[in-house]
Design a protein around this motif. Structure first.
Motif, PDB file in Angstrom:
ATOM      1  N   VAL A   1       0.840  -1.198   0.000  1.00 39.58           N
ATOM      2  CA  VAL A   1       0.000   0.000   0.000  1.00 39.58           C
ATOM      3  C   VAL A   1       0.878   1.251   0.000  1.00 39.58           C
ATOM      4  CG1 VAL A   1      -1.831   1.268   1.208  1.00 39.58           C
ATOM      5  CG2 VAL A   1      -1.841  -1.246   1.218  1.00 39.58           C
ATOM      6  N   LEU A   2       0.752   2.021  -1.065  1.00 39.69           N
ATOM      7  CA  LEU A   2       1.475   3.291  -1.181  1.00 39.69           C
ATOM      8  C   LEU A   2       0.856   4.312  -0.241  1.00 39.69           C
ATOM      9  CD1 LEU A   2       3.393   5.326  -2.588  1.00 39.69           C
ATOM     10  CD2 LEU A   2       1.630   5.595  -4.353  1.00 39.69           C
TER      11      LEU A   2
ATOM     12  N   LEU B   1       4.312  10.443  -7.463  1.00 37.07           N
ATOM     13  CA  LEU B   1       4.215  10.071  -8.878  1.00 37.07           C
ATOM     14  C   LEU B   1       5.269   9.035  -9.251  1.00 37.07           C
ATOM     15  CD1 LEU B   1       3.444  13.465 -10.636  1.00 37.07           C
ATOM     16  CD2 LEU B   1       2.056  11.387 -10.728  1.00 37.07           C
ATOM     17  N   ARG B   2       6.489   9.229  -8.728  1.00 36.31           N
ATOM     18  CA  ARG B   2       7.576   8.294  -9.018  1.00 36.31           C
ATOM     19  C   ARG B   2       7.216   6.898  -8.498  1.00 36.31           C
ATOM     20  NH1 ARG B   2      11.286   6.790  -5.858  1.00 36.31           N
ATOM     21  NH2 ARG B   2      11.088   8.523  -4.409  1.00 36.31           N
ATOM     22  N   LEU B   3       6.691   6.823  -7.275  1.00 39.76           N
ATOM     23  CA  LEU B   3       6.323   5.530  -6.695  1.00 39.76           C
ATOM     24  C   LEU B   3       5.092   4.941  -7.379  1.00 39.76           C
ATOM     25  CD1 LEU B   3       6.949   6.320  -2.927  1.00 39.76           C
ATOM     26  CD2 LEU B   3       8.228   4.696  -4.332  1.00 39.76           C
ATOM     27  N   ALA B   4       4.139   5.795  -7.749  1.00 43.07           N
ATOM     28  CA  ALA B   4       2.905   5.324  -8.388  1.00 43.07           C
ATOM     29  C   ALA B   4       3.167   4.789  -9.787  1.00 43.07           C
ATOM     30  CB  ALA B   4       1.873   6.446  -8.447  1.00 43.07           C
ATOM     31  N   ALA B   5       4.130   5.380 -10.476  1.00 47.29           N
ATOM     32  CA  ALA B   5       4.400   4.996 -11.868  1.00 47.29           C
ATOM     33  C   ALA B   5       5.613   4.085 -11.986  1.00 47.29           C
ATOM     34  CB  ALA B   5       4.622   6.256 -12.708  1.00 47.29           C
ATOM     35  N   GLY B   6       6.232   3.757 -10.859  1.00 50.72           N
ATOM     36  CA  GLY B   6       7.464   2.977 -10.886  1.00 50.72           C
ATOM     37  C   GLY B   6       7.246   1.507 -11.139  1.00 50.72           C
TER      38      GLY B   6
ATOM     39  N   ALA C   1       5.484   8.856   0.634  1.00 49.84           N
ATOM     40  CA  ALA C   1       5.890   9.956  -0.234  1.00 49.84           C
ATOM     41  C   ALA C   1       5.352  11.248   0.376  1.00 49.84           C
ATOM     42  CB  ALA C   1       5.323   9.758  -1.635  1.00 49.84           C
ATOM     43  N   ALA C   2       6.227  12.242   0.531  1.00 52.00           N
ATOM     44  CA  ALA C   2       5.824  13.502   1.152  1.00 52.00           C
ATOM     45  C   ALA C   2       5.651  14.624   0.132  1.00 52.00           C
ATOM     46  CB  ALA C   2       6.843  13.908   2.210  1.00 52.00           C
ATOM     47  N   THR C   3       5.897  14.317  -1.150  1.00 52.52           N
ATOM     48  CA  THR C   3       5.699  15.313  -2.204  1.00 52.52           C
ATOM     49  C   THR C   3       4.945  14.660  -3.360  1.00 52.52           C
ATOM     50  OG1 THR C   3       7.726  14.783  -3.422  1.00 52.52           O
ATOM     51  CG2 THR C   3       7.913  16.450  -1.657  1.00 52.52           C
ATOM     52  N   VAL C   4       4.332  15.481  -4.185  1.00 58.88           N
ATOM     53  CA  VAL C   4       3.625  14.971  -5.360  1.00 58.88           C
ATOM     54  C   VAL C   4       4.612  14.253  -6.285  1.00 58.88           C
ATOM     55  CG1 VAL C   4       2.320  15.648  -7.430  1.00 58.88           C
ATOM     56  CG2 VAL C   4       1.724  16.624  -5.201  1.00 58.88           C
TER      57      VAL C   4
END
Length: 125
Positions: A10-11, A45-50, A38-41
């Protein structure tokens, strides 16, 4: 209950460190593997699209003064279910995002579990 979530990744996208730590603890207690936080957008995004697999996500609507919706779009494109968290409840979301599982801050462990189950289609809550 922990069997339901055992090993699910879970992200966590949350800019308040105490809330992020609380979410990590709740997720671990449920048997999940927290990804992030993740504390920044940009980090989200990097984790969501990785390349790392993600089974679901918890998204704070306001991340360091920016809205989290680009991350929600990326997750939606990948077919990853997510839950919004906000101090304003579902009423604080733009129309196109209403109707999705939303946690009202402050939240409880039961509320996090129920929202994730609803998002992931694991139960009707």
């Amino acid at each position: 209950m922990s069997q339901t979530f055992a090993g699910r990744r879970v992200l966590v996208v949350e800019d308040e460190s105490l809330v992020a730590m609380l979410l990590e603890t709740i997720l671990e207690d449920m048997g999940c593997v927290p990804v992030g936080p993740a504390a920044t957008v940009e980090d989200g995004l990097r984790l969501a699209a990785g390349d790392e697999p993600v089974d679901a996500a918890l998204l704070d609507v306001n991340i360091a003064g920016r809205q989290v919706f680009p991350i929600a779009e990326a997750l939606k494109a990948r077919g990853v279910p997510f839950v919004f968290s906000t101090g304003y409840g579902e009423g604080g979301l733009p129309d196109q995002w209403r109707g999705l599982p939303t946690l009202q801050k402050p939240f409880t462990e039961a509320a996090v579990r129920d929202a994730l189950m609803k998002a992931m289609g694991l139960a009707d809550v």
